[in-house]
Motif scaffolding. Structure first.
Motif, PDB file in Angstrom:
ATOM      1  N   CYS A  61       0.828  -1.209   0.000  1.00 42.24           N
ATOM      2  CA  CYS A  61       0.000   0.000   0.000  1.00 42.24           C
ATOM      3  C   CYS A  61       0.860   1.255   0.000  1.00 42.24           C
ATOM      4  N   GLN A  62       1.804   1.316   0.935  1.00 43.79           N
ATOM      5  CA  GLN A  62       2.667   2.496   1.009  1.00 43.79           C
ATOM      6  C   GLN A  62       3.461   2.674  -0.274  1.00 43.79           C
ATOM      7  N   CYS A  63       3.891   1.560  -0.842  1.00 41.32           N
ATOM      8  CA  CYS A  63       4.673   1.619  -2.072  1.00 41.32           C
ATOM      9  C   CYS A  63       3.839   2.233  -3.194  1.00 41.32           C
TER      10      CYS A  63
ATOM     11  N   LEU B 181      -5.142  -5.959  -2.023  1.00 44.54           N
ATOM     12  CA  LEU B 181      -4.809  -4.579  -1.663  1.00 44.54           C
ATOM     13  C   LEU B 181      -4.432  -3.761  -2.895  1.00 44.54           C
ATOM     14  N   ALA B 182      -3.619  -4.360  -3.777  1.00 41.32           N
ATOM     15  CA  ALA B 182      -3.136  -3.620  -4.949  1.00 41.32           C
ATOM     16  C   ALA B 182      -4.294  -3.243  -5.864  1.00 41.32           C
ATOM     17  N   ARG B 183      -5.304  -4.109  -5.959  1.00 39.66           N
ATOM     18  CA  ARG B 183      -6.417  -3.865  -6.890  1.00 39.66           C
ATOM     19  C   ARG B 183      -7.287  -2.703  -6.457  1.00 39.66           C
ATOM     20  N   ARG B 184      -7.133  -2.249  -5.233  1.00 36.15           N
ATOM     21  CA  ARG B 184      -7.955  -1.134  -4.766  1.00 36.15           C
ATOM     22  C   ARG B 184      -7.534   0.189  -5.385  1.00 36.15           C
TER      23      ARG B 184
ATOM     24  N   ASP C  97      10.857  -2.341  -6.204  1.00 35.36           N
ATOM     25  CA  ASP C  97      10.423  -3.409  -5.305  1.00 35.36           C
ATOM     26  C   ASP C  97       9.446  -2.833  -4.295  1.00 35.36           C
ATOM     27  N   ALA C  98       8.653  -3.713  -3.701  1.00 33.26           N
ATOM     28  CA  ALA C  98       7.616  -3.222  -2.789  1.00 33.26           C
ATOM     29  C   ALA C  98       8.196  -2.566  -1.544  1.00 33.26           C
TER      30      ALA C  98
END
Lengths: 335, 311
Positions: A37-39, A66-69, A105-106
């Protein structure tokens, strides 16, 4: 192999036309729920990117969900086979909205100064090694541990190629290390990105290094069987062969953990990074100790000797069991 | 199937007001062995065979998923399954519900073995039938092909051999203790505790424990563990050690080094040779991992990267 995210709305740029030049971003993930999320928020901020691709190796945590949000984020999943194949897939099998792709990278962050420099690089272009305009840029990073940049003990500066025109770069494996091969000129950026190697929690670091030390020990045992490497290889033209030879020689060293600590803390001046530097060096040397221990475990066959010892101590019990197996225990003692 | 049926029948009987819970048969001098298990397929066959030389064997299994039950049954044990709650409750359940017939019970873990000397000793005690209701049994760790006799790991006394119905575990989640209704004594001979896991598995276990331990430290630091105040702990002397362990040890500087010095020098770990060095160093790295995890978690909470536990 791959599977498109079942949300086509996100694959088209949803925001209005970019006011400033933007880049696409490729983020490779596997179980990065703690970081993702922070990334992504960092990459979307300041109008840096309007097209982010998360290439996920089938995470078992909430990474994908999470990424799809996020808007302008596409998620693709692909089973991880080897690092370089996965990276090449990310550059060549995915269509990007922009000619330049920043690889991230994340557990990394792009500070505003670097964003500005990248924007400049992809429009005006910055000087390169040769006469042509660069098709890729290398840059350095700051390793952060316990809230502090551990400059010396992390071997700064390390240059990595992260900003590329995807068609001009492909990855190759040379002696277990993955290298980007660039077809064209390479430029250098002045700014740094930030690497939080321990952001997913230290537990993850310990688990990873427990696993790495298994592999290192296995490799060490194979190398040690082959005997001391040829010293001539140390003078090889190929830096990779030199590094390899040096590493193989290190497998014959005793007290690896101690030497590694002294190297990082004294020779690389890790002591100048405060307590974070001390802990970083101590952790690496604990990892070296694990390797040493696992080498001994295999070479001295501790487990086999354990079983022998137990058999020796119990031998009579087993023999007695066979002798007295005819008589039921209760009858024997109850009479 | 029969063990399940009989266990169920037994568990139904108390509460009907019968004076002795369920003693349909009592064979004087017989020792029943109870082995609590969960996924012990690498050990269980040998453990059961070893235990059968002393008496009938009951495996109390917490629903293993690796076939422990079948292996144990084939090796000659009676297997009863019961879902795990915690160590003391599980073992107390076994003591109450397994169809024991002997006068004595011996509790053996799957990674333990009874030595020939101990076998002779328990059998003769059982026949002699003293007043004593429970016996502490000593245990020696086998690691790296050696008997570990120093480093603070030896002696290790546990009340494992007792008159059926006269001893129970105190009901608590961890560090369970046996309570005896009567005099106790110590046996001369010992059992083996076999460390069969690889170094990798050993470290994996340490990482897991260190993670849990550091979590506790964070909670205590943030003042969420109100029950652990020193005043409270000093109420009885037994808790003094607990106070040292909970309040003093975590804030002691250089804990990894101290742990190593304690095990290797103070407790003579060096007499165990190479194994002594490595046990000391592994414990030091365990302590070190706790400190680092604690520091890291606390930092993450203070920087707002992570929510504090329970918030």
């Amino acid at each position: 192999m791959s599977e498109q995210a079942p949300n086509p709305a996100l694959s088209a740029p949803a925001s209005p036309a970019p006011a400033s030049p933007r880049v696409s971003v490729l983020v490779l993930t596997k179980d990065e729920g703690a970081n993702i999320c922070q990334c992504l928020e960092g990459l979307l901020a300041d109008g840096f990117s309007d097209d982010i691709v998360v290439l996920d190796s089938y995470s078992t945590d909430k990474t994908v969900e999470l990424a799809r949000r996020y808007p302008n984020v596409r998620v693709q999943q692909r089973a991880f086979d080897t690092e370089y194949v996965q990276r090449n897939f990310g550059l060549h099998e995915i269509e990007y909205e922009n000619p330049w792709v920043y690889i991230c990278d994340a557990d990394e962050r792009v500070p505003p100064e670097l964003k500005r420099e990248i924007a400049l690089a992809v429009t005006a272009g910055l000087p390169s090694d040769g006469p042509e305009r660069p098709v890729a840029y290398r840059l350095r990073y700051r390793n952060i541990f316990l809230g502090r940049w551990i400059k010396r003990s992390s071997g700064y500066p390390v240059w990595v190629i992260r900003l590329v025109q995807p068609a001009k770069v492909r990855y190759e494996v040379r002696a277990t290390n993955v290298h980007p091969i660039v077809d064209g000129a390479v430029g250098s950026l002045r700014e740094h990105f930030v690497h939080y190697s321990f952001n997913a929690g230290l537990r993850r670091w310990f688990e990873k290094h427990n696993f790495y030390s298994d592999r290192e020990a296995y490799e060490a045992v194979q190398v040690r069987k082959g005997g001391w490497p040829r010293l001539a290889s140390l003078r090889s033209r190929d830096p990779i062969v030199r590094r390899r030879t040096f590493k193989n020689m290190s497998f014959f060293l005793r007290w690896r953990a101690l030497w590694r600590f002294l190297y990082g803390y004294v020779m690389q001046r890790g002591f100048m990074d405060g307590s974070a530097g001390f802990h970083y060096c101590a952790m690496i040397s604990m990892y070296e100790y694990w390797i040493e221990l696992k080498i001994a475990e295999q070479e001295r066959s501790w487990r086999g000797r354990n079983e022998q010892k137990v058999r020796a101590l119990l031998g009579e019990t087993e023999a007695h069991a066979r002798m007295s197996s005819g008589t039921p225990m209760s009858a024997e003692v109850g009479s | 199937m029969s063990p399940h049926a009989s266990a169920a029948a037994n568990s139904a009987s108390p509460g009907a007001g019968a004076p002795g819970p369920m003693l349909p048969v009592l064979r004087p001098g017989q020792i029943d062995i109870m082995i609590p298990t969960f996924n012990e397929s690498s050990h269980i066959e040998e453990t059961v065979r070893n235990a059968l030389t002393v008496g009938p064997v009951y495996v109390l299994d917490s629903l293993s998923t690796d076939g422990t039950q079948e292996i144990a049954r084939r090796a000659g044990a009676t297997v009863v399954e019961h879902p795990f709650e915690n160590y003391s409750r599980q073992k107390n359940w076994g003591l109450d519900n397994l169809p024991f017939e002997g006068e004595w019970v011996f509790i053996l873990d799957a990674d333990e073995r009874i030595t020939p000397g101990l076998r002779e000793e328990v059998l003769s005690v059982a026949v002699r039938g003293p007043e004593t209701v429970g016996f502490f049994v000593n245990r020696v760790v086998i690691f790296m092909g050696r008997e570990i006799r120093h480093g603070g790991l030896y002696p290790s006394w546990n009340l494992r051999f007792f008159r059926r119905g006269r001893c129970r575990y105190e009901d608590r989640a961890v560090h369970e203790h046996m309570m005896a209704e009567g005099p106790t004594d110590y046996l001369r001979d010992e059992m083996l505790h076999i460390r069969r896991e690889s170094i990798s598995e050993y470290i994996k276990k340490h990482i897991r424990y260190a993670d849990l331990e550091s979590e506790e430290w964070v909670k205590r630091k943030l003042g969420q563990d109100a029950g652990a105040k020193a005043r409270h702990l000093f109420r009885d002397l037994l808790r003094y050690r607990q106070w040292l362990r909970r309040e003093v040890w975590p804030v002691t500087p250089m804990r990894p080094v101290l742990r190593f010095v304690y095990m290797y020098l103070a407790r003579l770990g060096f007499l165990d040779g190479r194994a002594g060095v490595h046990l000391g160093l592994l414990m030091a790295s365990y302590e070190y991992m706790i400190s680092l995890l604690y520091k890291d978690k606390l930092g993450a909470i203070r920087e707002g990267r992570v929510k504090p536990p329970g918030a």
